[in-house]
Design a protein around this motif. Structure first.
Motif, PDB file in Angstrom:
ATOM      1  N   LEU A  52       1.098  -0.858  -0.312  1.00 44.39           N
ATOM      2  CA  LEU A  52       0.181   0.096  -0.130  1.00 44.39           C
ATOM      3  C   LEU A  52       0.766   0.925   0.508  1.00 44.39           C
ATOM      4  N   GLN A  53       2.228   0.992  -0.089  1.00 47.02           N
ATOM      5  CA  GLN A  53       2.955   2.379   0.571  1.00 47.02           C
ATOM      6  C   GLN A  53       3.683   2.441  -1.076  1.00 47.02           C
ATOM      7  N   ALA A  54       3.246   1.530  -2.247  1.00 44.64           N
ATOM      8  CA  ALA A  54       3.278   1.971  -3.427  1.00 44.64           C
ATOM      9  C   ALA A  54       2.453   2.230  -3.745  1.00 44.64           C
ATOM     10  N   ALA A  55       2.359   2.072  -5.227  1.00 43.95           N
ATOM     11  CA  ALA A  55       0.842   2.514  -5.680  1.00 43.95           C
ATOM     12  C   ALA A  55       0.774   0.543  -6.265  1.00 43.95           C
ATOM     13  N   SER A  56      -1.156   0.233  -5.829  1.00 43.82           N
ATOM     14  CA  SER A  56      -1.297  -1.006  -6.415  1.00 43.82           C
ATOM     15  C   SER A  56      -3.134  -0.873  -6.696  1.00 43.82           C
ATOM     16  N   PRO A  57      -2.493  -2.561  -7.211  1.00 45.43           N
ATOM     17  CA  PRO A  57      -4.544  -2.116  -8.282  1.00 45.43           C
ATOM     18  C   PRO A  57      -5.480  -2.385  -7.332  1.00 45.43           C
ATOM     19  N   ASP A  58      -6.734  -2.348  -6.720  1.00 48.41           N
ATOM     20  CA  ASP A  58      -7.974  -2.313  -6.003  1.00 48.41           C
ATOM     21  C   ASP A  58      -7.499  -1.219  -4.502  1.00 48.41           C
ATOM     22  N   GLU A  59      -6.312  -0.664  -4.582  1.00 49.50           N
ATOM     23  CA  GLU A  59      -5.777  -0.152  -3.353  1.00 49.50           C
ATOM     24  C   GLU A  59      -6.935   0.407  -2.094  1.00 49.50           C
ATOM     25  N   ALA A  63      -6.475  -1.407   1.276  1.00 53.73           N
ATOM     26  CA  ALA A  63      -6.362  -0.271   2.679  1.00 53.73           C
ATOM     27  C   ALA A  63      -7.245  -0.944   3.415  1.00 53.73           C
ATOM     28  N   TRP A  64      -8.712  -1.219   3.226  1.00 51.95           N
ATOM     29  CA  TRP A  64      -9.379  -1.203   4.474  1.00 51.95           C
ATOM     30  C   TRP A  64      -9.416  -2.040   5.145  1.00 51.95           C
TER      31      TRP A  64
END
Ligand SMILES: Nc1ncnc2c1ncn2[C@@H]1O[C@H](COP(=O)(O)OP(=O)(O)OP(=O)(O)O)[C@@H](O)[C@H]1O
Ligand SMILES: CC(=O)N[C@H]1[C@@H]2OC[C@@H](O2)[C@@H](O)[C@@H]1O[C@H](C)C(=O)O
Length: 366
Positions: A52-59, A63-64
């Motif tokens: 999550l500290q880099a761009a990721s799909p379906d962030e 994250a939640w």
């Protein structure tokens, strides 16, 4: 004797080494540490938080869900801490919960510390204070560093000019001159680059006691190149994080080179020490003593390099001031929670650049 004010502080820092949990009595002038625990994060959660500290799909979904898992880990830490201390949840005033920073972009008006505070309040039955940084950012500040107010409250001295340096993932300093003023900012990398490098080459989380760095030699040309990073020359207020000092940053610095990994390790350690020392020399030229906290306090190679760069300055850990260097940050978030509940400000506007003092944090009642 004052009635006890029992609070819990939870810190999950940039290094992602785990949860630091402390139980403190904040009824006196100095915090009394009653119990402390370090708990590693499950490997899959640590992986998700790094992702999550880099761009990721379906962030957003990731994250939640990670925030929920993290809050369950916090709840387990709190339960273990209470059991260790033999204290009931009902006797705790509040938990100050930092959360996990996954984005820090005050220049865009936001900073995100992940963690589901409602879920932690529900599971622990204790009032939770969280989201300490957003209000300072809303007031035009960096939202970081926040520990200088706490350092000032417990470490300032009228006879000695002190600087407190936290060497976590990122390093930040608090300048405490004799006249009672306070200033501070993030100096740049703490352990983050060193951790990245040893993990890549040896699969280890960190360079225990700086042993690998001590086996290499510092590459002066690489060090000079690293020192051209523009963040270092920026005037305070300033703060940084993994948003800047990440693997791609390091790879760009090393492009076209083929150095021995141990020499790069030595150079990254020297870079970390040098950036901290340069900041101290610029901000606090008349400093008497530097006190170090955070995990970097356990790296004698780093501390020796820091000492070499600051001749005539005493360097010790905050243990010399009666506070274990591993727990300073978590205690600070218990203290900030106490301030929030009292309606007292928690930021130092001259440090963060906020328009004025602000009550930091939001409250999720038990
Ligand atoms: N014995 C040791 N030898 C060398 N380095 C160590 C040792 N123990 C801890 N560290 C370093 O300290 C780091 C953890 O420091 P700390 O817990 O203060 O960081 P953090 O709170 O996650 O970060 P931040 O303050 O930036 O939010 C580890 O990742 C490691 O690099
Ligand atoms: C955005 C964020 O989480 N920043 C952390 C990080 O870790 C060290 C440094 O960068 C400091 O600015 C801050 O933490 C401490 C606790 C602070 O706010 O004082």
């Amino acid at each position: 004797m004052a009635h006890p004010q029992l609070l819990i502080g939870l810190m999950t820092g940039t290094s992602l080494d785990g949860i630091d949990a402390v139980l403190v009595d904040l009824s006196g002038a100095q915090p009394a540490l009653l119990a402390a625990q370090g708990t590693a994060l499950p490997a899959s959660l640590r992986h998700d938080l790094l992702t999550l500290q880099a761009a990721s799909p379906d962030e957003i979904d990731l994250a939640w869900r990670a925030g929920n898992s993290l809050s369950d880990c916090y709840a387990d830490s709190v339960a273990a801490l209470l059991e260790q201390a033999g204290v009931a949840a009902a006797d705790i005033v509040a938990i100050g919960n930092h959360g996990q920073t996954i984005r820090h972009r005050p220049e865009r008006g936001y900073t995100i510390q992940l963690g589901n505070h409602a879920r932690l309040a529900e599971r622990s039955g204790i009032t939770v204070v969280g989201d300490f940084r957003s209000r300072d950012v809303a007031a035009g500040g960096q939202g970081a560093p926040l520990v200088p107010a706490f350092h000032h409250a417990i470490f300032a001295d009228a006879q000695r000019h002190r600087v407190i340096v936290n060497i976590g993932g990122i390093a930040n300093l608090t300048n405490l001159p004799r006249n009672g003023d306070v200033s501070g900012y993030d100096t740049g990398p703490g352990n983050v680059l060193m951790d990245l490098w040893i993990h890549r080459h040896r699969g280890e989380r960190y360079d225990a006691a700086g042993a690998w760095a001590a086996s290499g030699k510092v590459l002066d040309d690489l060090l000079a190149r690293l020192l051209t990073e523009p963040y270092l020359a920026l005037a305070a207020p300033k703060s940084t994080g993994r948003d800047l000092f990440h693997a791609d940053w390091l790879d760009a610095q090393l492009a076209g080179r083929n150095d021995a990994p141990a020499d790069v390790m030595a150079t990254l350690t020297a870079y970390t020490a040098r950036t901290i020392a340069d900041a101290i020399r610029t901000t606090a030229p008349s400093v008497d003593d530097v006190f170090v906290c955070g995990g970097g306090a356990h790296n004698p190679t780093l501390l020796a390099m820091l000492g070499d760069a600051l001749p005539g300055v005493g360097i010790a850990s905050t243990a010399a001031l009666g506070v274990d260097p591993d727990w300073v940050e978590a205690i600070a978030f218990a203290w900030l929670a106490q301030r929030c509940l009292a309606g007292a400000s928690g930021n130092v506007p001259t440090v963060t650049g906020a328009a004025g003092p602000r009550v930091l944090g939001a409250i999720w009642p038990a």
